[in-house]
Design an enzyme around this catalytic site. Structure first.
Site, PDB file in Angstrom:
ATOM      1  CE1 TYR A  34       0.532   1.916   4.265  1.00  0.00           C
ATOM      2  CE2 TYR A  34       1.084  -0.525   4.465  1.00  0.00           C
ATOM      3  CZ  TYR A  34       1.193   0.968   4.852  1.00  0.00           C
ATOM      4  OH  TYR A  34       1.945   1.117   6.053  1.00  0.00           O
ATOM      5  CG  PHE A  70       5.357   9.252   1.929  1.00  0.00           C
ATOM      6  CD1 PHE A  70       5.119   9.541   0.434  1.00  0.00           C
ATOM      7  CD2 PHE A  70       6.254   8.045   2.029  1.00  0.00           C
ATOM      8  CE1 PHE A  70       5.766   9.093  -0.618  1.00  0.00           C
ATOM      9  CE2 PHE A  70       6.811   7.621   0.747  1.00  0.00           C
ATOM     10  CZ  PHE A  70       6.357   8.179  -0.255  1.00  0.00           C
ATOM     11  CD  GLU A  71       3.113   4.117   7.470  1.00  0.00           C
ATOM     12  OE1 GLU A  71       3.667   4.014   8.414  1.00  0.00           O
ATOM     13  OE2 GLU A  71       2.072   3.487   7.151  1.00  0.00           O
ATOM     14  CB  ILE A  72       5.777   3.092  -0.289  1.00  0.00           C
ATOM     15  CG1 ILE A  72       5.277   4.618  -0.809  1.00  0.00           C
ATOM     16  CG2 ILE A  72       5.638   1.746  -1.384  1.00  0.00           C
ATOM     17  CD1 ILE A  72       6.097   4.943  -2.132  1.00  0.00           C
TER      18      ILE A  72
END
EC number: 2.4.1.-
Length: 442
Positions: A243, A328-330
């Protein structure tokens, strides 16, 4: 069970019949002996192969006993078989109960998603948003669409604690070029658990309202708890491994000319960020000690190649407040789905710090990622220009900056500024800092 009862009934019938035959025989023999004349009795030689009435009785008694014993042995045998099956089941249950704790590492729950290297990652964008934030969301969508999603499209999941309006869904569907999905949060994921004293929580909020940002906010605390322990459980995310968290009012400053999800998958990274920062200590006074107590009780969850030195300057005794900014996270969803993180969150949740203090999802995610993962699984996206008020991540490498048509001011890059944790991250990972990094400390 029916067959077992039928066999028992048959054995009982056989035994009862044998006893009746024996009694009748004994009675008959007794009467026969009474009425045999002595002359007839003397005329027979019972020692020459014939059996005397007394011996016949004894023989029949023995036969009856043998028959009874045989039936009992048969019953015991079948009972033994039944007991064996029960014992086996009990033994298996006992062995399972006494089995050692699952020795799988957190990475064992993540690596299967790396096996899909040849295929498109099972990934999506995910946004927790309210109807009133539509304007800010549409701005974020525009940046994501123009900088990456039109080139490398992925589904976008939108979540809300209330039903989305038709206006909202129509506007968002029109703005996103890829598939969109709208979901409602389960009520139990956005409410107080039964062990929380709501009166106490309200008093704490009232006292903190003027002491620190969001100190008096109830909804902010629900949001932090949800992002910490529940977003990854939502049914709309079940089919995905990866995600990218996107919030309203963010900006992407640079073109992203590669599929970031595919890059994460092929390079076997688990958690990616753009901004690191110090937390307000007043909001998390007991979070670190609670976390260290959890590690002491569950040392198997601490990865031997962890990133503890990013979080602590004294090998875990105290927390330096560094964390990855989670707006913000991937990342890989299986990190949060792992037993280590589930148990960690459950421990934190029962401690009550989301409501009695103001624990944020950012330090919670950061502590877990830094301790449960090998440090080489964490990645800093220095090439992604990103803005979330009030900070910027702007590529300092001139080649990256120019080739990706970046629109940010490199002088505003937050990475090495005093309140940032960029220096701590570079040191913990053994990375070489840019030549001009010190000017940002001035």
């Amino acid at each position: 069970m029916a067959l077992f009862l039928s066999k028992r009934l048959l054995r009982f019938t056989v035994i009862a019949g044998a006893v009746i035959v024996l009694l009748l025989t004994l009675n008959s023999n007794s009467r026969t002996q009474q009425y045999i004349p002595s002359s007839i009795s003397a005329a027979f030689d019972f020692t020459s192969g014939s059996i005397s009435p007394e011996q016949q009785v004894i023989s029949e008694e023995n036969d009856a006993k043998k028959l009874e014993q045989s039936a009992l042995n048969s019953e015991a045998s079948e009972d033994s078989e039944a007991m064996d099956e029960e014992s086996k089941a009990l033994k298996a249950a006992a062995e399972k109960a006494d089995a050692p704790i699952d020795t799988k590492t957190t990475m064992d729950y993540i690596t299967p998603s790396f096996a899909n290297k040849a295929g498109k990652p099972k990934a999506c964008y995910v946004t927790l948003v309210r109807n009133k934030e539509l304007k800010g969301l549409l701005s974020s969508i525009k940046y994501v669409e123009n900088k990456i999603n039109k080139k490398f499209p992925y589904p976008w999941v939108f979540l809300n604690d209330e039903p989305f309006t038709e206006e909202f869904k129509e506007a968002v569907t029109k703005a996103v070029s890829s598939e969109v999905k709208f979901g409602i949060l389960p009520k139990e994921h956005w409410s107080y658990p039964e062990w929380i004293n709501q009166t106490k929580a309200a008093e704490i909020r009232a006292d903190a309202a003027t002491k620190y940002i969001y100190g008096g906010s109830e909804s902010y605390r629900h949001m932090c708890r949800y992002q910490s322990g529940f977003f990854w459980r939502h049914e709309l995310l079940e089919e995905y491994d990866w995600y990218w968290r996107v919030e309203p009012d963010i900006k992407l400053y640079c073109d992203i000319n590669y599929d970031v999800f595919k890059w994460m998958q092929e390079n076997e990274k688990v958690y990616g960020f753009t901004v690191s920062i110090h937390e307000y200590e007043v909001t998390i006074p007991t979070l670190w000690q609670t976390s260290m107590d959890f590690i002491k009780k569950n040392p198997e969850y601490l990865d031997e190649n962890n990133l503890m030195s990013f979080l602590s300057n004294d090998n875990g005794k105290t927390y330096n407040l560094c964390h990855f900014w989670s707006n913000f996270e991937i990342a890989n969803l299986n990190l949060w789905r792992s037993p280590a993180y589930r148990e960690y969150f459950d421990t934190l949740d029962h401690q009550g710090g989301f409501f009695y203090e103001r624990w944020g999802d950012a330090p919670v995610h950061s502590i877990a990622a830094a301790l449960f993962l090998p440090k080489d699984k964490i990645h800093y996206f220095s090439d992604i220009g990103y803005h979330h008020p009030p900070y910027d991540n702007c590529p300092l490498d001139k080649e990256v900056y120019n080739s990706n048509n970046c629109e940010c001011d490199q002088g505003n890059d937050f990475t090495f500024q005093g309140y940032s944790c960029g220096k701590e991250y570079y040191d913990a990972q053994g990375l070489v800092k840019p030549k001009n990094w010190k000017k940002f400390r001035e």
